[in-house]
Design a protein around this motif. Structure first.
Motif, PDB file in Angstrom:
ATOM      1  N   GLU A 297      11.940  -2.511  11.679  1.00  0.00           N
ATOM      2  CA  GLU A 297      12.138  -3.941  11.909  1.00  0.00           C
ATOM      3  C   GLU A 297      11.100  -4.796  11.187  1.00  0.00           C
ATOM      4  N   ARG A 298       9.913  -4.240  10.987  1.00  0.00           N
ATOM      5  CA  ARG A 298       8.843  -4.927  10.265  1.00  0.00           C
ATOM      6  C   ARG A 298       8.298  -3.986   9.201  1.00  0.00           C
ATOM      7  N   PRO A 299       7.611  -4.500   8.191  1.00  0.00           N
ATOM      8  CA  PRO A 299       7.048  -3.599   7.174  1.00  0.00           C
ATOM      9  C   PRO A 299       6.179  -2.532   7.820  1.00  0.00           C
ATOM     10  N   PRO A 300       6.181  -1.324   7.273  1.00  0.00           N
ATOM     11  CA  PRO A 300       5.365  -0.253   7.851  1.00  0.00           C
ATOM     12  C   PRO A 300       3.878  -0.614   7.896  1.00  0.00           C
ATOM     13  N   VAL A 301       3.167   0.028   8.820  1.00  0.00           N
ATOM     14  CA  VAL A 301       1.732  -0.223   8.976  1.00  0.00           C
ATOM     15  C   VAL A 301       1.003   0.310   7.746  1.00  0.00           C
ATOM     16  N   ARG A 302       0.330  -0.590   7.055  1.00  0.00           N
ATOM     17  CA  ARG A 302      -0.332  -0.193   5.812  1.00  0.00           C
ATOM     18  C   ARG A 302      -1.713   0.413   6.062  1.00  0.00           C
ATOM     19  N   THR A 303      -2.434  -0.118   7.054  1.00  0.00           N
ATOM     20  CA  THR A 303      -3.786   0.341   7.339  1.00  0.00           C
ATOM     21  C   THR A 303      -3.914   0.689   8.807  1.00  0.00           C
ATOM     22  N   MET A 304      -4.336   1.904   9.107  1.00  0.00           N
ATOM     23  CA  MET A 304      -4.616   2.314  10.478  1.00  0.00           C
ATOM     24  C   MET A 304      -6.123   2.228  10.709  1.00  0.00           C
TER      25      MET A 304
ATOM     26  N   THR B 299      11.488   9.393   7.444  1.00  0.00           N
ATOM     27  CA  THR B 299      10.094   9.082   7.767  1.00  0.00           C
ATOM     28  C   THR B 299       9.243   9.008   6.513  1.00  0.00           C
ATOM     29  N   LEU B 300       9.424   9.961   5.607  1.00  0.00           N
ATOM     30  CA  LEU B 300       8.597  10.017   4.397  1.00  0.00           C
ATOM     31  C   LEU B 300       8.812   8.815   3.487  1.00  0.00           C
ATOM     32  N   ALA B 301      10.016   8.242   3.492  1.00  0.00           N
ATOM     33  CA  ALA B 301      10.321   7.125   2.592  1.00  0.00           C
ATOM     34  C   ALA B 301      10.308   5.786   3.313  1.00  0.00           C
ATOM     35  N   LEU B 302      11.070   5.651   4.397  1.00  0.00           N
ATOM     36  CA  LEU B 302      11.269   4.338   5.013  1.00  0.00           C
ATOM     37  C   LEU B 302      10.042   3.836   5.763  1.00  0.00           C
ATOM     38  N   LEU B 303       9.077   4.720   6.027  1.00  0.00           N
ATOM     39  CA  LEU B 303       7.836   4.294   6.678  1.00  0.00           C
ATOM     40  C   LEU B 303       6.643   4.382   5.735  1.00  0.00           C
ATOM     41  N   ASN B 304       6.895   4.570   4.446  1.00  0.00           N
ATOM     42  CA  ASN B 304       5.799   4.761   3.482  1.00  0.00           C
ATOM     43  C   ASN B 304       5.934   3.829   2.293  1.00  0.00           C
ATOM     44  N   TRP B 305       6.029   2.537   2.579  1.00  0.00           N
ATOM     45  CA  TRP B 305       6.097   1.560   1.496  1.00  0.00           C
ATOM     46  C   TRP B 305       5.493   0.242   1.976  1.00  0.00           C
ATOM     47  N   ALA B 306       5.122  -0.568   1.024  1.00  0.00           N
ATOM     48  CA  ALA B 306       4.608  -1.903   1.328  1.00  0.00           C
ATOM     49  C   ALA B 306       4.869  -2.787   0.123  1.00  0.00           C
ATOM     50  N   PRO B 307       5.034  -4.111   0.331  1.00  0.00           N
ATOM     51  CA  PRO B 307       5.134  -4.999  -0.836  1.00  0.00           C
ATOM     52  C   PRO B 307       3.807  -5.027  -1.580  1.00  0.00           C
TER      53      PRO B 307
ATOM     54  N   LEU C 175       7.575  -2.776  -4.698  1.00  0.00           N
ATOM     55  CA  LEU C 175       7.100  -1.918  -3.624  1.00  0.00           C
ATOM     56  C   LEU C 175       6.078  -0.906  -4.141  1.00  0.00           C
ATOM     57  N   VAL C 176       5.126  -0.577  -3.281  1.00  0.00           N
ATOM     58  CA  VAL C 176       4.141   0.467  -3.578  1.00  0.00           C
ATOM     59  C   VAL C 176       4.073   1.400  -2.375  1.00  0.00           C
ATOM     60  N   PRO C 177       3.760   2.672  -2.591  1.00  0.00           N
ATOM     61  CA  PRO C 177       3.649   3.592  -1.450  1.00  0.00           C
ATOM     62  C   PRO C 177       2.374   3.336  -0.649  1.00  0.00           C
ATOM     63  N   VAL C 178       2.455   3.467   0.671  1.00  0.00           N
ATOM     64  CA  VAL C 178       1.268   3.362   1.523  1.00  0.00           C
ATOM     65  C   VAL C 178       0.375   4.580   1.291  1.00  0.00           C
TER      66      VAL C 178
ATOM     67  N   ALA D  92      12.743   4.531  -4.411  1.00  0.00           N
ATOM     68  CA  ALA D  92      14.149   4.291  -4.753  1.00  0.00           C
ATOM     69  C   ALA D  92      15.031   4.435  -3.523  1.00  0.00           C
ATOM     70  N   THR D  93      14.710   5.383  -2.657  1.00  0.00           N
ATOM     71  CA  THR D  93      15.492   5.572  -1.439  1.00  0.00           C
ATOM     72  C   THR D  93      15.325   4.392  -0.496  1.00  0.00           C
ATOM     73  N   THR D  94      14.123   3.866  -0.424  1.00  0.00           N
ATOM     74  CA  THR D  94      13.890   2.678   0.408  1.00  0.00           C
ATOM     75  C   THR D  94      14.712   1.496  -0.098  1.00  0.00           C
ATOM     76  N   ARG D  95      14.718   1.300  -1.403  1.00  0.00           N
ATOM     77  CA  ARG D  95      15.516   0.198  -1.953  1.00  0.00           C
ATOM     78  C   ARG D  95      17.009   0.445  -1.771  1.00  0.00           C
ATOM     79  N   LEU D  96      17.427   1.709  -1.859  1.00  0.00           N
ATOM     80  CA  LEU D  96      18.825   2.049  -1.597  1.00  0.00           C
ATOM     81  C   LEU D  96      19.207   1.636  -0.174  1.00  0.00           C
ATOM     82  N   GLU D  97      18.346   1.918   0.779  1.00  0.00           N
ATOM     83  CA  GLU D  97      18.608   1.551   2.167  1.00  0.00           C
ATOM     84  C   GLU D  97      18.667   0.033   2.320  1.00  0.00           C
TER      85      GLU D  97
END
Length: 377
Positions: free
Chosen positions: A45-52, A158-166, A185-188, A207-212
């Motif tokens: 629902e929101r961009p993935p967490v970039r920094t923990m 999980t590997l793609a849709l939770l591993n990206w950021a603008p 997009l860049v990978p987290v 590419a999979t994230t953009r496909l989604e």
């Protein structure tokens, strides 16, 4: 589980505008369910967490180091060192305190580490796994799986849709699917070392994230087709729009293919991709959604595609099961004649072509020589 249109009086789904409220129904009377696939597909629902923050920054560092390690043994040694230092035990003790978003972020980092270490075939709670992987890491893996309520999260969703950021902060708030479509997009967590170009594994995941993101309209059309009367003219109209969406997704894959072929192809990344592909862990959720509408859940001899659903969170699996049931009338067009049947067959053929294009992209990414994409597409 009923479709949104069937659950909510006064709500009608259209292929062009999404929810429409009939006269006499106030907007407040129409509840919008959480994680509504019509809004953004199966993207978060929101961009993935970039920094923990705090202790969890160690997990980000471990995932990044394992992903860029030169070989499996080096990646596994990094995990063993983190276990000896007590970092993994400290993280295990904090899993229950994670917010849902940070639990998803931790799951992505664990999934990257698992894939980098070649442990994707393991069950973290099976006794035999303790002979193959570090026990402290297995405990952390199992605890994160329990926290997110999803035991088999080490896969593409999980590997793609939770591993990206603008790449840069957007100037204004954008819906998540539009953000993933329009921003760079860049990978987290990168599979390629910092300072080096992104390799094919990173490129495939983005590419999979953009496909989604481009496929969000497919989810809206799926809800439109749920419960439709096959004889109704609107069913054929929705199917034609579905065909156009699938053609758009195929064109998107072609555009991604050029960048992917030009990207570096480290043998290490190709091996990780090959291992994930061999275990059926690279199935895009948007293709599973199209499958649920056009093919259904009970096709003889095709258990592998149904097994792919186990890699999705429970709420997503439930939505796909609902589409299986409520789009069954549409699938009866396969046994009828006339224009409706022809449109339905064309929709199925366009999905088959889309799947071939995606399979070709994966083959291209997993082969150091690039592999021929045109034959698959």
């Amino acid at each position: 589980m009923l479709s949104t249109a069937q659950r909510t009086p006064g709500l009608r789904l259209t292929a062009t505008t999404g929810p429409e409220i009939s006269a006499g129904t106030t907007p407040a009377a129409v509840p919008v369910p959480a994680h509504d696939p019509r809004t953004h597909g199966f993207l978060p629902e929101r961009p993935p967490v970039r920094t923990m923050a705090g202790t969890w920054s160690r997990l980000t560092a471990l995932a990044g180091a394992a992903a860029t390690a030169p070989d499996l043994e080096t990646a596994r040694d990094l995990v063993a060192r983190a276990a000896r230092d007590g970092a993994l035990t400290a993280l295990r003790q904090r899993v229950s305190r994670l917010s849902p978003r940070n639990a998803d972020a931790a799951a992505m980092r664990v999934a990257v580490t698992v894939a980098a270490c070649g442990w994707t075939g393991l069950d973290p709670v099976a006794p035999a796994a303790r002979c193959a992987a570090d026990a402290a890491f297995l405990d952390l893996w199992a605890a994160v799986a329990h926290r997110v309520g999803h035991q088999q999260f080490v896969a593409l969703p999980t590997l793609a849709l939770l591993n990206w950021a603008p790449e840069r902060k957007p100037r204004r708030h954008l819906p998540i699917d539009q953000l993933a479509r329009t921003e760079t997009l860049v990978p987290v967590v990168r599979w390629s070392p910092q300072g080096q170009p992104l390799g094919r594994l990173d490129r495939l995941m983005l590419a999979t994230t953009r496909l989604e993101a481009h496929g969000s309209w497919l989810f809206r059309l799926a809800e439109t087709l749920a419960g439709c009367d096959p004889a109704d003219a609107s069913t054929a109209t929705a199917l034609r729009r579905l065909i156009r969406v699938q053609h758009t997704l195929r064109a998107q894959l072609r555009s991604e293919a050029a960048a992917l072929r030009a990207a570096p192809a480290p043998a290490r990344q190709c091996a990780v991709l090959a291992a994930l592909a061999a275990q059926g862990m690279l199935e895009p959720p948007v293709l599973q959604a199209a499958d649920a509408v056009l093919m259904g859940a009970r096709r003889a001899g095709d258990g592998s595609r149904q097994q792919a659903r186990r890699l999705l969170p429970a709420r997503h699996r439930a939505w796909l099961s609902a589409m299986d049931r409520h789009c069954a009338p549409v699938r009866t067009l396969a046994h009828r004649g006339g224009p409706g049947a022809a449109v339905y067959r064309e929709a199925q053929e366009s999905l088959i072509a889309l799947r071939r294009a995606y399979t070709g992209l994966v083959c291209c990414a997993a082969r150091p020589d690039g592999g021929p994409l045109t034959a698959a597409a």
